[in-house]
Design an enzyme around this catalytic site. Structure first.
Site, short mmCIF file in Angstrom:
data_model
loop_
_atom_site.label_atom_id
_atom_site.label_comp_id
_atom_site.label_asym_id
_atom_site.label_seq_id
_atom_site.Cartn_x
_atom_site.Cartn_y
_atom_site.Cartn_z
N GLY A 224 -4.65 -4.25 -3.74
CA GLY A 224 -5.63 -3.20 -4.03
C GLY A 224 -4.84 -1.96 -4.40
O GLY A 224 -4.19 -1.36 -3.55
N HIS A 225 -4.84 -1.61 -5.68
CA HIS A 225 -4.06 -0.47 -6.16
C HIS A 225 -5.02 0.65 -6.55
O HIS A 225 -5.84 0.49 -7.45
CB HIS A 225 -3.19 -0.88 -7.36
N LYS B 207 1.71 2.30 -4.99
CA LYS B 207 2.24 1.75 -6.26
C LYS B 207 1.28 2.06 -7.41
O LYS B 207 1.72 2.42 -8.51
CB LYS B 207 2.43 0.22 -6.14
N ASP C 6 0.82 -1.23 0.00
CA ASP C 6 0.00 0.00 0.00
C ASP C 6 0.84 1.28 0.00
O ASP C 6 0.44 2.30 0.56
CB ASP C 6 -0.96 0.02 1.22
N GLY D 9 -10.74 -2.97 3.57
CA GLY D 9 -11.30 -1.86 4.35
C GLY D 9 -10.77 -1.78 5.78
O GLY D 9 -11.17 -0.91 6.55
N ARG E 219 2.44 -28.84 -6.88
CA ARG E 219 2.15 -29.34 -8.23
C ARG E 219 0.77 -29.99 -8.35
O ARG E 219 0.57 -30.95 -9.08
CB ARG E 219 3.25 -30.31 -8.70
N GLN F 65 1.92 -5.92 -3.32
CA GLN F 65 2.39 -6.04 -1.94
C GLN F 65 3.70 -5.25 -1.76
O GLN F 65 3.94 -4.30 -2.49
CB GLN F 65 2.55 -7.52 -1.54
N VAL G 9 2.42 14.33 -3.54
CA VAL G 9 1.81 15.16 -2.50
C VAL G 9 0.28 15.06 -2.51
O VAL G 9 -0.40 15.90 -1.93
CB VAL G 9 2.26 16.64 -2.64
N ARG H 163 -5.31 0.56 8.45
CA ARG H 163 -3.89 0.18 8.40
C ARG H 163 -3.20 0.64 9.68
O ARG H 163 -3.53 1.70 10.21
CB ARG H 163 -3.22 0.83 7.19
#
Ligand code: GDP
Ligand code: IMO
Ligand code: MG
Length: 428
Positions: free
Chosen positions: A40-41, A16, A13, A301, A144, A224, A413, A304
């Site tokens: 989630g980008h 990216k 997060d 959601g 496999r 990630q 910014v 963080r």
């Protein structure tokens, strides 16, 4: 622009998605190489917000080829929904701009169920996964017994392989007290998804090598972050793929000597979602950012966890990924702070670390050693050039880039495209 790998230099997060969107302007091809819809980008274009989970963020610009590489684990039902959602927002997704690797592994409902059940079993030691089935899907790949996209789009093969896999996994689910899956339902759902995706499926390794012969510039979109890497992260509190730069090669089939540079994205502070050590975690900065309505997970959601900038971690990320250029995002999050701390080392039992110790227990016990910076106490979100940033903000950015051992390339910014300052040429 040449071939560029973009990685997260912290715990995910980092912004990216925004930086990929900005850099895509100069790229021809954007490739996701690892992870799945645990990612989630977020990208803002004007007032419109897009959250990409599997589709490369490059899709938001016209005439860019977007590729899901072999290293990704694909939940086909999630992918079909994501494509439909993008189309509803007016984004064009067609076989001319979107391609799915035939050897990417498929996430199945039993992977999601097992992910959830394992978390329950772990109790207080849970990882705090996104419950998207990522760990079990990569587990099956390594064992496999996974299904790949070319199995998904072949009806007869899907039926045969899936019947065996559902039987085995149902036995495990039952033993854990969970509800078994209906084979008929899984088969019907996955057949439908396979049909919807078939037109996008290609040999992406050959495709990417053809593009390189045509001198295309390729941007590799990491998911990630470095410390969620299965090998280099804070194991076991990690995801199940190689999120670091090496993953771009194995996850796409483009060899290391064809990679030209690595861009590391990091926030001007630190965040993490899920469990596991976070040495610089801090209540003051958490409350501040959550109070502004920021730092809630784009996939789940969840709030963080937030902390001060950790240069031990970002320096380590520079080392592991070979980061050349840094994009520092969310500088504006620190605008109201009088004093800003930066961690420059860890202390643990009389020992000082200037790298991230491998043992997550040791890391959890580390005490950060901080230096302090004066806050700039002024809004930065309207700055459009290096010169327009307050001098104290410039000093902070220069210091964290230097401590991270890489060149400051971008300062961000705000979430918008225009809120991006290209620094390298103007830095004094
Ligand atoms: P990713 O997973 O690395 O793509 O990052 P996420 O999208 O999950 O989270 C980053 C969040 O920060 C998103 O909400 C972005 O819109 C936002 N963002 C990125 N750069 C900036 C910035 O410079 N300032 C602000 N205020 N928000 C930013
Ligand atoms: P992007 O690409 C932040 C975290 C989860 C959990 C751990 C394992 O948006 O930066 P998993 O579901 O992968 O088995 O969960 O990894 N995690 C992320 N944290 N950003 C992400 O992706 C993440 N993807 C997984 O919260 O701690
Ligand atoms: Mg994210």
């Amino acid at each position: 622009m040449a071939n560029t790998i973009l990685v997260g230099a912290q715990w995910g997060d980092e912004g990216k998605g925004k930086i990929i969107d900005v850099l895509t302007e100069k790229a021809d091809v954007v490739v996701r190489y690892a992870g799945g819809n645990n990612a989630g980008h977020t990208v803002f274009i004007g007032r419109d917000k897009y959250v990409l989970h599997l589709v490369p963020s490059g899709i938001l610009r016209p005439n860019k080829l977007c590729v899901i590489g072999n290293g990704v684990v694909v939940d086909p039902i999630g992918l079909v929904e994501e494509i439909e959602g993008l189309k509803r927002l007016g984004v064009k997704v067609g076989a001319n701009n979107f391609v799915l690797s035939e050897t990417a592994h498929v996430v199945l409902p039993y992977h999601r169920e097992l992910d959830a059940q394992r978390e329950v079993l772990k109790g207080k030691n849970k990882i705090g996964t996104t419950k998207r089935g990522i760990g079990p899907a990569y587990g099956d790949k390594a064992a496999r017994v996974g299904l790949r996209v070319n199995d998904l789009v072949d009806e007869a093969r899907l039926k045969e392989t899936l019947s065996l896999r559902v039987r085995e996994n149902n036995a495990v689910l039952k033993s854990l007290g969970a509800k078994p899956l209906s084979f008929e339902k899984v088969l019907a759902d996955y057949n439908a998804a396979g049909k919807a995706l078939k037109a996008f499926v290609q040999n992406t390794v050959v495709l990417l090598h053809n593009k390189m012969r045509e001198q295309a510039d390729i941007l590799f979109e990491g998911a990630q972050g470095t410390f969620l890497d299965i090998d280099h992260g804070t194991y076991p509190f990690v995801t199940s793929s190689n999120t670091t730069a090496g993953g771009a090669c194995t996850g796409s089939g483009v060899p290391p000597h064809r990679m030209d540079r690595v861009v590391g994205v990091m926030k001007a502070y630190t965040t993490r979602v899920g469990e596991g050590p976070l040495p610089t975690e801090n209540r003051e900065i958490s409350d501040l950012l959550h109070g502004m309505g920021r730092e809630f997970g784009a996939t789940t959601g969840r709030p963080r966890r937030c902390g001060w900038f950790d240069s031990v971690a970002t320096r380590h990320a520079t080392m592991v990924n070979g980061i050349d250029d840094l994009a520092v995002t969310n500088l504006d999050g620190l605008d109201t702070l009088e004093t800003i701390k930066v961690c420059i080392a860890y202390r643990h039992g009389g020992k000082q670390y200037d790298f991230v110790p491998n043992d997550a227990h040791t890391l959890a016990e580390c005490e950060p050693v901080y230096i302090e910076f004066d806050g700039w106490l002024a809004p930065t979100d309207k700055a459009r050039s290096w010169k327009q940033l307050p001098p104290k903000a410039r000093a902070y950015l220069k210091a964290i880039a230097e401590l991270s051992n890489a060149k400051l390339f971008i300062a961000s910014v705000g979430p918008a495209r225009a809120q991006t300052i290209f620094v390298s040429k103007t830095l004094k």
